[in-house]
Design a protein around this motif. Structure first.
Motif, PDB file in Angstrom:
ATOM      1  N   SER A 206       0.827  -1.207   0.000  1.00 15.62           N
ATOM      2  CA  SER A 206       0.000   0.000   0.000  1.00 15.62           C
ATOM      3  C   SER A 206       0.859   1.255   0.000  1.00 15.62           C
ATOM      4  N   ARG A 209       2.166   1.737  -3.466  1.00 13.63           N
ATOM      5  CA  ARG A 209       1.098   2.188  -4.358  1.00 13.63           C
ATOM      6  C   ARG A 209       0.838   3.681  -4.194  1.00 13.63           C
ATOM      7  N   TYR A 210       0.780   4.141  -2.944  1.00  8.59           N
ATOM      8  CA  TYR A 210       0.471   5.547  -2.700  1.00  8.59           C
ATOM      9  C   TYR A 210       1.668   6.464  -2.903  1.00  8.59           C
ATOM     10  N   SER A 211       2.853   5.887  -3.042  1.00 11.29           N
ATOM     11  CA  SER A 211       4.041   6.714  -3.282  1.00 11.29           C
ATOM     12  C   SER A 211       4.179   7.103  -4.751  1.00 11.29           C
TER      13      SER A 211
END
Length: 325
Positions: A206, A209-211
């Motif tokens: 996660s 993914r958010y980076s």
């Protein structure tokens, strides 16, 4: 230093280096139990016949597990590469073309997994399990129910023999290829941005993914690379025995999983790592060879190998719990 701190550090050290301790213990036991174990010929046999192919397949498995998944189809990649390699040699194609065909077959298996996992969203376990079943059926269809495909001795090119039985500077070619793959995978995971992203995906997908880092392309590339590496084992296997036997690659699957997870005990964080996997493969190779030399029944050999895997993992887990306490 307090007694509790010392105990924690001692337990942490045992957790990490318990694998090396297990290697030393197992090596010592078989050295005493089997008179021929320590002979030069037998030690060479362990490296060439037990270690080499399993190490290559286990590196492929390590890549998949590092990305937070698992690859149950590494044996299928081995088999498809073997079949493509043999088929192209039989049609008279140059060895270079046959090699390219074998590697491509492994890449196709990896790409199929990549599509299922990265594009469709199937879990790695289910995706590669499906590939395993589909691959087994395809092999049965291609060989009229599972008949081996032999290469006639007179029709085996010298370059083909060299892949399976050649020697460079005193080192067998298969072992040299395995060493190169091990070194390459180690550099890939520890020294490149791609490797660091793959390891991060395995720990905290996660966050990756958010980076803004492309998670799916990295996972897809990892499974394709795993298929190509497993294909190398299929090519070497075929060059060694000059025959393709349907589904023979699946014989490496469970041991590759075992070696990879045994290898996690060598990491302070309990993560997959190339060095640990290699030590795990060496441990399983020594056990397989030693049990064979002692004349133990084949089925008891499987029991012994399974017990060893459980013991190493349990030993590491107990010591990690003690270190964290």
């Amino acid at each position: 230093m307090s007694a509790s701190t010392f105990a924690g550090r001692y337990a942490a050290g045992l957790a990490r280096y318990g694998l090396i301790l297990a290697l030393v213990v197992v090596f010592s036991i078989f050295s005493a139990a089997a008179p021929t174990f320590l002979t030069l010929g037998n030690l060479q046999s362990i490296l060439v016949n037990n270690f080499t192919l399993l190490a290559i397949v286990s590196i492929a498995m390590t890549l998949a597990v590092s990305a937070g998944g698992i690859d149950l189809s590494v044996g299928t990649a081995v088999d498809f590469a073997s079949f493509a390699f043999v088929s192209l040699v039989l049609t008279g194609e140059p060895i270079a073309i046959a090699l390219l065909g074998g590697l491509t077959a492994g890449a196709v298996v990896g790409a199929f997994n990549a599509i299922l996992i990265s594009a469709i969203g199937v879990s790695p376990f289910l995706a590669t399990l499906g590939t395993l079943f589909i691959g087994r059926s395809i092999q049965q269809l291609l060989t009229n129910g599972g008949n081996p495909v032999y290469l006639p001795p007179a029709g085996v090119p010298e370059a083909f023999r060299f892949l399976g039985h050649g020697v460079i500077a005193g080192v067998p070619v298969p072992l040299l290829i395995a060493a190169l793959i091990i070194a390459g995978a180690s550099v890939l995971l520890s020294r490149t941005r791609f490797g660091r992203v793959v390891l991060s995906i395995g720990i905290q997908p996660s966050v990756v993914r958010y980076s803004g880092v492309g998670l799916s392309p990295h996972v897809a590339a990892t499974f394709i690379l795993a298929g190509i590496i497993a294909a190398v084992a299929g090519i070497i296997l075929t060059a060694t025995v000059t025959v393709y036997i349907p589904s023979s690659g699946n014989a490496f699957l469970l041991n590759a999983i075992g070696a990879t997870f045994i290898g996690t005990t060598f990491s302070p964080l309990g993560r997959p790592n190339v060095a640990g996997t290699v030590l795990g493969v060496l441990l399983l190779s020594i056990v397989a060879n030693g049990l064979l030399l002692t004349g133990l029944n084949f089925y008891w050999q499987q029991v012994g190998t399974g017990t060893l895997i459980f013991a190493v993992l349990a030993f590491s887990f107990i010591n990690r719990k003690a270190a964290d306490a």
